[in-house]
Design an enzyme around this catalytic site. Structure first.
Site, mmCIF file in Angstrom:
data_model
loop_
_atom_site.group_PDB
_atom_site.id
_atom_site.type_symbol
_atom_site.label_atom_id
_atom_site.label_comp_id
_atom_site.label_asym_id
_atom_site.label_seq_id
_atom_site.Cartn_x
_atom_site.Cartn_y
_atom_site.Cartn_z
ATOM 1 C CB SER A 97 -11.996 -10.126 1.156
ATOM 2 O OG SER A 97 -10.935 -10.013 0.095
ATOM 3 C CG ASP B 269 -2.204 -14.326 4.902
ATOM 4 O OD1 ASP B 269 -2.799 -14.925 4.040
ATOM 5 O OD2 ASP B 269 -2.205 -13.142 4.687
ATOM 6 N NE ARG C 197 -3.843 -2.372 2.260
ATOM 7 C CZ ARG C 197 -3.870 -3.733 1.976
ATOM 8 N NH1 ARG C 197 -2.685 -4.284 1.885
ATOM 9 N NH2 ARG C 197 -4.766 -4.343 1.917
#
Length: 442
Positions: A172, A324, A32
């Site tokens: 998400s 993750d 980002r």
């Protein structure tokens, strides 16, 4: 990945993990910072940027669309083109293995009237893009994906993008971020409604760069609104250590007897710190030292000491904050006392690999007792006794960096070691992983 030939390796039992180490910069924040730096007017400076292949794919794409992204000493300098100033890329944007790069860049391009082709490696080309295509099509972008909604994919951004209000059908952060990035160059207010909160790096960083963004809660939903046609201001960013990379060392130090390890500068954003909470519930000894805030993100040094772990039922509500980290949590569960039950992990079936099936097979091959369910794993732990390890069998990693690293940790707590079929995918997120693991357990 650099070489064409697979690079197998046997990870063997190791001594205690001791000393201090620093994991690479947070992958989500690194992506980002490059993207938003490329949309600001002026020079953004970034230290601690993760230099794995995924982030470098993002950097290459932003260069292809007009931004300057270059390293100077320990610092990355990004000269942006301004919101709305992206240029038509001359060639396909090669995403390698990076689903984050792909989905976020699709959002960025959706409100720029340019055409781009996205390509990726064999693993990325199996991953579904439909969940991003659907909302971005409502904004006015047009897509020609491969059959099944995958890469290679061609897209053309909207000439006059339309602001939308979109309720996420599944939790998400990538879909949310793609829509917010599209909203940057869309006149009016673009709104995303999250029934389940996901990692909020995009919101924090968009605000940091000067975007007008509001977050409110209503009836259990999180409502995020961004005002379009933003003017982003260049920033100086220090990227904290990636909690997803620190996870492998947290679990390894918890499992290997005699370990006492300090992992420095770990980002502890509450939308990412689920693994720390779950490991503590299992009995892990994780102490936060020198807690501080860096660039709007909470950070601390983590001291992790060996502890006997117990199996638990993991609350599905924690899944988005550690999605993750489940591959390495499964390794912790395999060595815990008693049963660990995980549910609500459908998202793991559409990562770099089907991580539920891949980890169930990998742990079973190493001697763990694992049952795969529709949306999780049930693991009967050994109570701290070492796993058998692999004999003549290689663990199939499916080109998935997190499967490779999780099973490397399993090798440390096995009798015969664990051999994985390919270490090359590790470079996508953590190029120094093997060297740091050797140093910590030397």
């Amino acid at each position: 990945m650099n070489t064409q030939q697979p690079s197998p390796r046997l990870f063997q039992p190791a001594g205690p993990l001791r000393g201090r180490l620093r994991v690479p910069g947070d992958k989500s924040i690194s992506h980002r910072s490059v993207m938003l730096g490329a949309l600001a007017v002026g020079e953004t400076r970034v230290t601690g940027l993760l230099e794995g292949e995924d982030v470098m794919a993002t950097a290459a794409a932003m260069r292809a669309m007009g931004a300057t992204v270059e390293k100077s000493g320990d610092e990355w300098r990004i000269h942006g083109v301004g919101v709305g100033g992206l240029l038509q890329p001359a060639a396909a944007l090669e995403m390698g293995n990076s689903g984050t790069s792909t989905r976020l860049l699709m959002g960025l391009l959706a409100s720029h009237a340019i055409t781009a082709a996205f390509t990726g490696d064999a693993s990325l080309s199996k991953r579904p893009m439909g969940r991003v295509i659907e909302p971005l099509s409502r904004i006015g972008a047009q897509f020609t994906p491969s059959p099944g909604g995958t890469l290679p994919l061609m897209m053309t951004g909207a000439r006059v993008p339309v602001p939308i209000e979109y309720r996420l059908p599944v939790a998400s952060a990538q879909v949310k971020s793609a829509i917010l990035l599209a909203g940057l160059n869309t006149a009016g207010m673009t709104t995303v409604i999250e029934p389940v909160p996901t990692r909020d790096h995009s919101e924090r960083m968009l605000r940091g760069f000067g975007a007008e963004l509001a977050v409110e809660e209503a009836d259990g939903d999180r409502i995020i609104t961004i005002r379009g046609e933003a003017e982003l201001q260049p920033q100086t960013i220090e990227v904290p250590g990636d909690p997803s990379s620190a996870a492998f060392f947290m679990v390894a130090a918890s499992l290997v007897p005699g370990s006492d390890l300090v992992i420095e500068n770990v980002g502890l954003n509450p939308t990412r710190a689920g693994l720390v909470e779950v490991l503590r519930l299992m009995g892990a000894s994780i102490e936060e030292m020198d807690a501080r805030e860096v660039g709007g993100e909470p950070v601390a040094d983590l001291r992790v000491r060996h502890a006997a772990l117990g199996g638990i039922e993991v609350n599905p509500a924690l899944a988005p904050s550690m999605i993750d980290e489940f591959p390495v949590l499964f390794v912790a569960a395999a060595l815990a006392e008693g049963r660990t039950v995980t549910r609500g992990l459908d998202e793991l079936r559409v990562k770099e690999s089907d991580r539920l099936a891949a980890m169930a097979a990998a742990l079973a091959a190493a001697g763990a007792r694992v049952e795969e369910t529709e949306d999780g794993l049930v693991i009967e732990g050994t109570g701290g006794e070492a796993l058998r390890g692999t004999a003549d069998e290689q663990i199939t990693t499916h080109l998935d960096h997190r499967i490779a690293m999780a099973m490397a940790v399993a090798g440390l707590v096995s009798r015969n070691g664990v051999e994985i079929d390919d270490t090359r995918p590790i470079a996508t997120s953590f190029p120094a992983f093997e060297a740091l693991l050797e140093r910590a357990s030397a």
